[in-house]
Design a protein around this motif. Structure first.
Motif, short mmCIF file in Angstrom:
data_model
loop_
_atom_site.label_atom_id
_atom_site.label_comp_id
_atom_site.label_asym_id
_atom_site.label_seq_id
_atom_site.Cartn_x
_atom_site.Cartn_y
_atom_site.Cartn_z
N ILE A 142 0.88 -1.19 -0.02
CA ILE A 142 -0.08 -0.04 -0.03
C ILE A 142 0.81 1.19 0.05
N ILE A 143 0.53 2.12 -0.90
CA ILE A 143 1.43 3.55 -0.97
C ILE A 143 0.19 4.44 -0.38
N LEU A 144 0.51 4.94 0.74
CA LEU A 144 -0.30 5.82 1.55
C LEU A 144 0.32 7.43 1.49
N MET A 159 -13.13 30.88 -6.79
CA MET A 159 -11.76 30.49 -6.46
C MET A 159 -11.17 31.69 -5.58
N ARG A 160 -10.85 31.28 -4.46
CA ARG A 160 -10.22 32.23 -3.56
C ARG A 160 -8.61 31.85 -3.16
N THR A 161 -7.74 32.64 -2.90
CA THR A 161 -6.29 32.02 -2.27
C THR A 161 -6.48 32.55 -0.96
N PHE A 162 -6.13 31.53 -0.09
CA PHE A 162 -5.85 31.45 1.22
C PHE A 162 -4.46 31.20 1.47
N GLN A 163 -3.97 31.52 3.07
CA GLN A 163 -2.77 31.02 3.40
C GLN A 163 -3.05 30.18 4.38
N MET A 164 -2.25 29.11 4.51
CA MET A 164 -2.53 28.13 5.59
C MET A 164 -1.11 27.89 6.09
N GLU A 165 -1.10 27.48 7.40
CA GLU A 165 -0.02 26.90 8.15
C GLU A 165 0.20 25.43 7.85
N SER A 166 1.28 25.22 7.02
CA SER A 166 1.33 23.70 6.39
C SER A 166 2.02 22.82 7.52
N GLU A 167 1.58 21.74 8.06
CA GLU A 167 2.14 20.81 9.00
C GLU A 167 1.51 19.52 9.01
N PHE A 168 1.98 18.52 9.20
CA PHE A 168 1.31 17.13 9.56
C PHE A 168 2.08 16.24 10.03
N ASP A 169 1.52 15.33 10.78
CA ASP A 169 2.23 14.36 11.73
C ASP A 169 3.03 13.52 11.25
N GLU A 170 4.16 13.72 11.03
CA GLU A 170 5.31 12.88 10.39
C GLU A 170 5.43 11.60 11.50
N GLN A 171 5.49 11.60 12.73
CA GLN A 171 5.79 10.47 13.42
C GLN A 171 4.71 9.47 13.05
N THR A 172 3.47 9.91 13.11
CA THR A 172 2.41 8.76 12.77
C THR A 172 2.45 8.12 11.52
N LEU A 173 3.08 8.83 10.37
CA LEU A 173 3.38 8.20 9.08
C LEU A 173 4.65 7.10 9.20
N LYS A 174 5.70 7.59 9.78
CA LYS A 174 6.61 6.71 10.35
C LYS A 174 6.56 5.67 10.99
N TYR A 196 4.12 1.82 2.42
CA TYR A 196 4.83 2.99 2.06
C TYR A 196 4.23 4.21 2.38
N THR A 197 4.60 5.15 3.38
CA THR A 197 3.95 6.48 3.64
C THR A 197 5.01 7.50 3.05
N ILE A 198 3.94 8.45 2.53
CA ILE A 198 4.54 9.97 1.67
C ILE A 198 3.76 10.76 2.38
N GLY A 199 4.72 11.81 3.30
CA GLY A 199 4.25 12.85 3.63
C GLY A 199 4.34 14.14 2.35
N VAL A 200 3.40 14.76 2.01
CA VAL A 200 3.59 15.78 0.94
C VAL A 200 3.50 17.12 1.37
N GLY A 201 4.31 17.85 0.68
CA GLY A 201 4.42 19.33 1.30
C GLY A 201 5.45 19.93 2.17
N THR A 202 5.61 21.18 2.11
CA THR A 202 6.61 21.74 2.83
C THR A 202 5.89 22.19 4.38
N ILE A 225 3.78 3.92 10.98
CA ILE A 225 2.75 3.02 9.95
C ILE A 225 3.72 2.31 9.26
N ALA A 226 4.81 2.85 8.64
CA ALA A 226 5.77 2.42 7.77
C ALA A 226 6.63 1.27 8.60
N SER A 227 7.10 1.49 9.57
CA SER A 227 8.16 0.89 10.47
C SER A 227 7.16 -0.41 10.93
#
Length: 327
Positions: free
Chosen positions: A190-192, A240-255, A220-226, A257-259
């Motif tokens: 599975i590629i997540l 369509m409107r442009t917004f700004q967001m604070e990009s963050e995701f839970d890397e530890q959870t993805l790690k 195999y987990t892939i975290g996308v984005g900066t 799952i993979a391990s």
């Protein structure tokens, strides 16, 4: 065409001294007569016997060549390959929540993920591949199939808004496991792919990972984005409107799952990195091939033996009958 005894072809080199010997012999055997001028004899044509004087030697050389080739045993081969491909089962679980419209990957995270996934699918012609989508809920966009044209068409139709917004990583992974666990292939993957943290669904990511491990499925987990502030274009009643967001995701959870499942975690911060990740997964999960070669040989030495006999007969007829010498 090949030869069973190619070493005999070196006997053809014996023709070189034979030709030189014949030329030397013919020069010595020419009769000579001194006359004042040849001008008056130019209008007299050469006789037929003079013209074919060298034909017996030529036919003898051709007979020797054909005979040597026959001894070398020429063969025509018909080779065929029987390729048995053992494909693997692959399920792509893709996040289509609103944050996947972030523009740090071009044109957006979602479109970049779709384009690279299509390249990956195209490079795996022997595998069963399916597609699961998730946001707040999860559903199967395409069951596992070897008809990759259908799969690619269904992947191209994926857009934001097909599911209520949210990120149910555990639910998406569990759905992918339920679809792939009954597959016939020995290897299941599975590629997540996601860019957020689990904030919806009734199944925790760790529980889904244990479920995958139970059925011997690598994830195999892939975290996308900066990380940081990212532009985001979302549809609104005003367009369509442009917004700004604070990009963050839970890397530890993805790690985790993979391990847990024996897979690997990757972080794709741009289009090139995402493409290289899929390429690495492609190398890690190669399809197994078993190739058997079958060769059928047809002997054709008798053809060259017949040609040699034909030239020998021609030489005999010309030398003993047409060019017969009377003492």
């Amino acid at each position: 065409m090949s030869f069973h005894n190619p070493g005999y072809l070196f006997l053809l080199l014996l023709l070189v001294p034979l030709v030189f010997w014949y030329i030397w012999k013919m020069r010595k055997s020419d009769a000579s007569m001194r006359i004042s001028s040849l001008r008056g004899m130019e209008k007299f044509p050469k006789s037929t016997k003079i013209k074919i004087m060298s034909m017996p030697f030529i036919f003898r050389c051709l007979a020797i060549i054909a005979l040597i080739v026959a001894i070398a045993r020429p063969q025509f081969s018909n080779t065929s390959n029987l390729k048995n491909a053992e494909g693997i089962d692959i399920m792509i679980a893709m996040d289509i929540s609103s944050t996947m419209l972030g523009e740090d990957l071009k044109p957006t995270r979602l479109e970049a993920a779709k384009a690279v996934a299509i390249d990956f699918i195209t490079s795996r012609p022997n595998d069963n591949i399916g597609l699961v989508l998730f946001a707040r809920e999860s559903f199967t966009q395409c069951p596992m199939t070897t008809d990759h044209a259908v799969l690619i068409n269904m992947l191209n139709s994926v857009n934001y808004g097909m599911i209520e917004d949210g990120t149910a990583i555990g639910l998406g992974l569990a759905n992918a496991v339920s679809r792939i666990k009954e597959g016939k292939a020995k290897s299941k993957v599975i590629i997540l792919l996601t860019d957020g943290s689990n904030n919806a669904g009734d199944i925790a990511p760790a529980t889904a990972a244990e479920l995958a491990k139970t059925f011997d499925i690598r994830v195999y987990t892939i975290g996308v984005g900066t990380f940081g502030v990212v532009n985001l274009r979302l549809p609104t009643p005003a367009g369509m409107r442009t917004f700004q967001m604070e990009s963050e995701f839970d890397e530890q959870t993805l790690k985790n799952i993979a391990s847990t499942t024996g897979g690997l975690y990757y972080h794709a911060t741009n289009n090139a990195k995402l493409k290289s990740i899929y390429k690495e997964i492609d190398e890690l999960e190669k399809t197994k091939f078993k190739v058997q070669n079958f060769s059928k040989y047809t002997e054709v030495f008798h053809v060259f033996a017949a040609i040699a006999l034909f030239f020998i007969v021609l030489e005999f007829i010309i030398r003993r009958i047409i060019l017969k010498r009377i003492p």
